[in-house]
Design a protein around this motif. Structure first.
Motif, PDB file in Angstrom:
ATOM      1  N   ALA A  74       0.797  -1.226   0.000  1.00  0.00           N
ATOM      2  CA  ALA A  74       0.000   0.000   0.000  1.00  0.00           C
ATOM      3  C   ALA A  74       0.834   1.283   0.000  1.00  0.00           C
ATOM      4  CB  ALA A  74      -0.940  -0.011   1.204  1.00  0.00           C
ATOM      5  N   THR A  75       2.017   1.278   0.571  1.00  0.00           N
ATOM      6  CA  THR A  75       2.745   2.546   0.690  1.00  0.00           C
ATOM      7  C   THR A  75       4.055   2.595  -0.101  1.00  0.00           C
ATOM      8  OG1 THR A  75       3.858   1.853   2.723  1.00  0.00           O
ATOM      9  CG2 THR A  75       1.777   3.061   2.962  1.00  0.00           C
ATOM     10  N   SER A  76       4.351   1.560  -0.875  1.00  0.00           N
ATOM     11  CA  SER A  76       5.511   1.673  -1.761  1.00  0.00           C
ATOM     12  C   SER A  76       5.278   0.831  -3.002  1.00  0.00           C
ATOM     13  CB  SER A  76       6.795   1.231  -1.063  1.00  0.00           C
ATOM     14  OG  SER A  76       6.801  -0.159  -0.891  1.00  0.00           O
ATOM     15  N   THR A  77       5.941   1.232  -4.087  1.00  0.00           N
ATOM     16  CA  THR A  77       5.708   0.547  -5.354  1.00  0.00           C
ATOM     17  C   THR A  77       6.856  -0.401  -5.658  1.00  0.00           C
ATOM     18  OG1 THR A  77       6.682   2.427  -6.486  1.00  0.00           O
ATOM     19  CG2 THR A  77       4.294   2.365  -6.367  1.00  0.00           C
ATOM     20  N   SER A  78       6.583  -1.381  -6.477  1.00  0.00           N
ATOM     21  CA  SER A  78       7.632  -2.308  -6.873  1.00  0.00           C
ATOM     22  C   SER A  78       8.048  -2.011  -8.309  1.00  0.00           C
ATOM     23  CB  SER A  78       7.121  -3.740  -6.762  1.00  0.00           C
ATOM     24  OG  SER A  78       6.142  -3.957  -7.738  1.00  0.00           O
ATOM     25  N   GLY A  79       8.737  -2.918  -8.933  1.00  0.00           N
ATOM     26  CA  GLY A  79       9.324  -2.635 -10.234  1.00  0.00           C
ATOM     27  C   GLY A  79       8.420  -2.690 -11.448  1.00  0.00           C
ATOM     28  N   SER A  80       7.278  -3.394 -11.391  1.00  0.00           N
ATOM     29  CA  SER A  80       6.539  -3.586 -12.636  1.00  0.00           C
ATOM     30  C   SER A  80       5.311  -2.695 -12.729  1.00  0.00           C
ATOM     31  CB  SER A  80       6.152  -5.052 -12.795  1.00  0.00           C
ATOM     32  OG  SER A  80       5.502  -5.491 -11.647  1.00  0.00           O
ATOM     33  N   VAL A  81       5.080  -2.192 -13.928  1.00  0.00           N
ATOM     34  CA  VAL A  81       3.991  -1.250 -14.155  1.00  0.00           C
ATOM     35  C   VAL A  81       3.050  -1.847 -15.187  1.00  0.00           C
ATOM     36  CG1 VAL A  81       3.435   1.108 -14.896  1.00  0.00           C
ATOM     37  CG2 VAL A  81       5.612   0.648 -13.764  1.00  0.00           C
ATOM     38  N   LYS A  82       1.760  -1.655 -14.965  1.00  0.00           N
ATOM     39  CA  LYS A  82       0.768  -2.140 -15.911  1.00  0.00           C
ATOM     40  C   LYS A  82      -0.071  -0.960 -16.372  1.00  0.00           C
ATOM     41  CE  LYS A  82      -3.005  -5.343 -15.591  1.00  0.00           C
ATOM     42  NZ  LYS A  82      -3.643  -6.243 -14.624  1.00  0.00           N
ATOM     43  N   GLY A 106      10.123   6.492  -9.216  1.00  0.00           N
ATOM     44  CA  GLY A 106      10.314   6.888 -10.618  1.00  0.00           C
ATOM     45  C   GLY A 106       9.906   5.791 -11.590  1.00  0.00           C
ATOM     46  N   THR A 107       9.581   4.620 -11.079  1.00  0.00           N
ATOM     47  CA  THR A 107       9.277   3.461 -11.924  1.00  0.00           C
ATOM     48  C   THR A 107       8.098   3.708 -12.866  1.00  0.00           C
ATOM     49  OG1 THR A 107       9.933   2.144 -10.024  1.00  0.00           O
ATOM     50  CG2 THR A 107       8.898   0.960 -11.843  1.00  0.00           C
ATOM     51  N   THR A 108       7.013   4.239 -12.328  1.00  0.00           N
ATOM     52  CA  THR A 108       5.811   4.471 -13.140  1.00  0.00           C
ATOM     53  C   THR A 108       6.113   5.455 -14.269  1.00  0.00           C
ATOM     54  OG1 THR A 108       4.506   4.194 -11.111  1.00  0.00           O
ATOM     55  CG2 THR A 108       3.377   5.145 -13.011  1.00  0.00           C
ATOM     56  N   MET A 109       6.753   6.572 -13.919  1.00  0.00           N
ATOM     57  CA  MET A 109       6.998   7.602 -14.928  1.00  0.00           C
ATOM     58  C   MET A 109       8.030   7.175 -15.957  1.00  0.00           C
ATOM     59  SD  MET A 109       5.731  10.175 -16.039  1.00  0.00           S
ATOM     60  CE  MET A 109       4.504  10.202 -14.736  1.00  0.00           C
ATOM     61  N   HIS A 110       9.018   6.424 -15.532  1.00  0.00           N
ATOM     62  CA  HIS A 110      10.033   5.919 -16.458  1.00  0.00           C
ATOM     63  C   HIS A 110       9.362   5.065 -17.538  1.00  0.00           C
ATOM     64  CE1 HIS A 110      14.054   4.584 -17.618  1.00  0.00           C
ATOM     65  NE2 HIS A 110      13.529   3.377 -17.760  1.00  0.00           N
ATOM     66  N   TYR A 111       8.441   4.229 -17.092  1.00  0.00           N
ATOM     67  CA  TYR A 111       7.695   3.370 -18.012  1.00  0.00           C
ATOM     68  C   TYR A 111       6.806   4.193 -18.950  1.00  0.00           C
ATOM     69  CZ  TYR A 111       3.936   0.225 -19.505  1.00  0.00           C
ATOM     70  OH  TYR A 111       2.998  -0.446 -20.240  1.00  0.00           O
ATOM     71  N   LEU A 112       6.045   5.128 -18.386  1.00  0.00           N
ATOM     72  CA  LEU A 112       5.127   5.928 -19.211  1.00  0.00           C
ATOM     73  C   LEU A 112       5.879   6.779 -20.224  1.00  0.00           C
ATOM     74  CD1 LEU A 112       2.474   7.051 -16.567  1.00  0.00           C
ATOM     75  CD2 LEU A 112       2.239   5.272 -18.309  1.00  0.00           C
ATOM     76  N   LEU A 113       6.983   7.377 -19.800  1.00  0.00           N
ATOM     77  CA  LEU A 113       7.779   8.193 -20.728  1.00  0.00           C
ATOM     78  C   LEU A 113       8.307   7.335 -21.870  1.00  0.00           C
ATOM     79  CD1 LEU A 113       9.711  10.486 -18.235  1.00  0.00           C
ATOM     80  CD2 LEU A 113       8.255  11.272 -20.110  1.00  0.00           C
ATOM     81  N   ARG A 114       8.728   6.141 -21.545  1.00  0.00           N
ATOM     82  CA  ARG A 114       9.271   5.254 -22.569  1.00  0.00           C
ATOM     83  C   ARG A 114       8.215   4.913 -23.620  1.00  0.00           C
ATOM     84  NH1 ARG A 114       9.426  -0.086 -23.010  1.00  0.00           N
ATOM     85  NH2 ARG A 114       8.982  -0.574 -20.838  1.00  0.00           N
ATOM     86  N   LYS A 122       5.829  15.608 -30.770  1.00  0.00           N
ATOM     87  CA  LYS A 122       6.726  16.715 -31.138  1.00  0.00           C
ATOM     88  C   LYS A 122       7.655  17.022 -29.955  1.00  0.00           C
ATOM     89  CE  LYS A 122       7.434  20.867 -33.357  1.00  0.00           C
ATOM     90  NZ  LYS A 122       7.641  21.126 -34.773  1.00  0.00           N
ATOM     91  N   SER A 123       7.084  17.012 -28.749  1.00  0.00           N
ATOM     92  CA  SER A 123       7.886  17.179 -27.536  1.00  0.00           C
ATOM     93  C   SER A 123       7.147  16.497 -26.397  1.00  0.00           C
ATOM     94  CB  SER A 123       8.076  18.670 -27.209  1.00  0.00           C
ATOM     95  OG  SER A 123       6.851  19.220 -26.760  1.00  0.00           O
ATOM     96  N   ILE A 124       7.884  16.172 -25.351  1.00  0.00           N
ATOM     97  CA  ILE A 124       7.233  15.576 -24.182  1.00  0.00           C
ATOM     98  C   ILE A 124       7.913  16.088 -22.928  1.00  0.00           C
ATOM     99  CG2 ILE A 124       8.606  13.432 -24.330  1.00  0.00           C
ATOM    100  CD1 ILE A 124       5.917  11.996 -23.438  1.00  0.00           C
ATOM    101  N   ALA A 137      14.663   5.136  -7.705  1.00  0.00           N
ATOM    102  CA  ALA A 137      15.328   3.911  -8.154  1.00  0.00           C
ATOM    103  C   ALA A 137      15.755   4.050  -9.611  1.00  0.00           C
ATOM    104  CB  ALA A 137      14.396   2.713  -7.998  1.00  0.00           C
ATOM    105  N   VAL A 138      14.967   4.810 -10.392  1.00  0.00           N
ATOM    106  CA  VAL A 138      15.343   5.109 -11.785  1.00  0.00           C
ATOM    107  C   VAL A 138      15.260   6.618 -11.991  1.00  0.00           C
ATOM    108  CG1 VAL A 138      14.841   2.969 -13.046  1.00  0.00           C
ATOM    109  CG2 VAL A 138      12.964   4.489 -12.451  1.00  0.00           C
ATOM    110  N   ASP A 139      16.191   7.133 -12.794  1.00  0.00           N
ATOM    111  CA  ASP A 139      16.258   8.568 -13.052  1.00  0.00           C
ATOM    112  C   ASP A 139      15.063   9.052 -13.868  1.00  0.00           C
ATOM    113  OD1 ASP A 139      18.343   9.649 -11.794  1.00  0.00           O
ATOM    114  OD2 ASP A 139      19.714   9.689 -13.517  1.00  0.00           O
ATOM    115  N   VAL A 140      14.472  10.158 -13.444  1.00  0.00           N
ATOM    116  CA  VAL A 140      13.378  10.774 -14.199  1.00  0.00           C
ATOM    117  C   VAL A 140      13.615  12.283 -14.197  1.00  0.00           C
ATOM    118  CG1 VAL A 140      10.895  11.231 -14.234  1.00  0.00           C
ATOM    119  CG2 VAL A 140      11.698   8.969 -13.596  1.00  0.00           C
ATOM    120  N   ASP A 141      13.617  12.889 -15.377  1.00  0.00           N
ATOM    121  CA  ASP A 141      13.759  14.349 -15.474  1.00  0.00           C
ATOM    122  C   ASP A 141      12.406  14.997 -15.295  1.00  0.00           C
ATOM    123  OD1 ASP A 141      16.458  14.448 -15.946  1.00  0.00           O
ATOM    124  OD2 ASP A 141      16.249  14.305 -18.123  1.00  0.00           O
ATOM    125  N   ILE A 142      12.304  15.890 -14.328  1.00  0.00           N
ATOM    126  CA  ILE A 142      11.038  16.595 -14.104  1.00  0.00           C
ATOM    127  C   ILE A 142      11.200  18.025 -14.615  1.00  0.00           C
ATOM    128  CG2 ILE A 142       9.282  17.249 -12.416  1.00  0.00           C
ATOM    129  CD1 ILE A 142      10.399  15.024 -10.575  1.00  0.00           C
TER     130      ILE A 142
END
Ligand code: IMP
Ligand code: MG
Length: 181
Positions: A74-82, A106-114, A122-124, A137-142
């Motif tokens: 409930a309070t932390s996420t793991s590695g896989s995103v659906k 950063g796992t969720t956003m890393h996946y969505l950005l990919r 055109k840009s994201i 755990a993974v780098d995400v540029d905000i």
């Protein structure tokens, strides 16, 4: 509901000021954009932030939403995103701004950005209300960030614990005995 909050981190007024500042920056950056600007809200956590943010943006934007779920407790996420809900529109050649409540591991956003970058927008760019850099755990540029927060479990203004507290008008730290019990 209010009794379950240990401490308020951002009041309603503070959130309003942060959202207004983000909206003004976005409006200035995309003022001359010729292509449509798509604001992609990540449901459900970002919905309260999203609806306030879009009203502080003074250029035309189109709405779209995604639902992503990351497995974990409930309070932390793991590695896989659906991906539970994809966009309704094609974003090829469009300016995309992803609107998210909080970047934690950063796992969720890393996946969505990919997956979104593969569709040749055109840009994201990413606009996040909050970020917990110590948890990354993974780098995400905000590109647009409201505030950095320490590693504490927060609720309110869209953020939930077990789907509750999203409608609190402020953001606060949940009393740890709530999620330990
Ligand atoms: P990440 O994939 O670990 O970056 O997880 C991001 C998602 O976890 C966010 O979109 C939130 O839905 C959720 N999350 C992370 N931290 C908190 C928190 O403190 N309170 C509530 N939800 C959180
Ligand atoms: Mg979320």
């Amino acid at each position: 509901m209010h009794d379950d909050i240990e401490r308020i981190v951002f009041t309603e007024e503070e959130l309003k000021a942060k959202v207004k500042a983000l909206g003004e920056r976005i409006s200035a950056d995309y003022r001359d954009a010729k292509e449509t600007v798509f604001c992609v809200g990540i449901l459900k956590g970002a919905v309260v932030f999203y609806t306030d943010l879009v009203r502080s943006i003074s250029i035309p934007v189109q709405f779209d939403f995604m639902i992503a779920s990351s497995y974990g407790n409930a309070t932390s996420t793991s590695g896989s995103v659906k991906l539970l809900k994809d966009l309704d529109y094609d974003i090829e050649g469009k300016h995309v701004i992803i609107v998210e409540d909080i970047i934690d591991s950063g796992t969720t956003m890393h996946y969505l950005l990919r997956i979104l970058k593969e569709r040749k927008p055109k840009s994201i760019k990413l606009c996040a209300l909050l970020s917990k850099p110590s948890r990354r755990a993974v780098d995400v540029d905000i590109d647009y960030l409201g505030a950095e927060v320490p590693d504490e479990f927060l609720v309110g203004y869209g953020l939930d614990y077990a789907e509750v507290y999203r409608n609190l008008p402020y953001i606060g730290v949940l009393k740890p005995d709530i999620y330990r019990s």
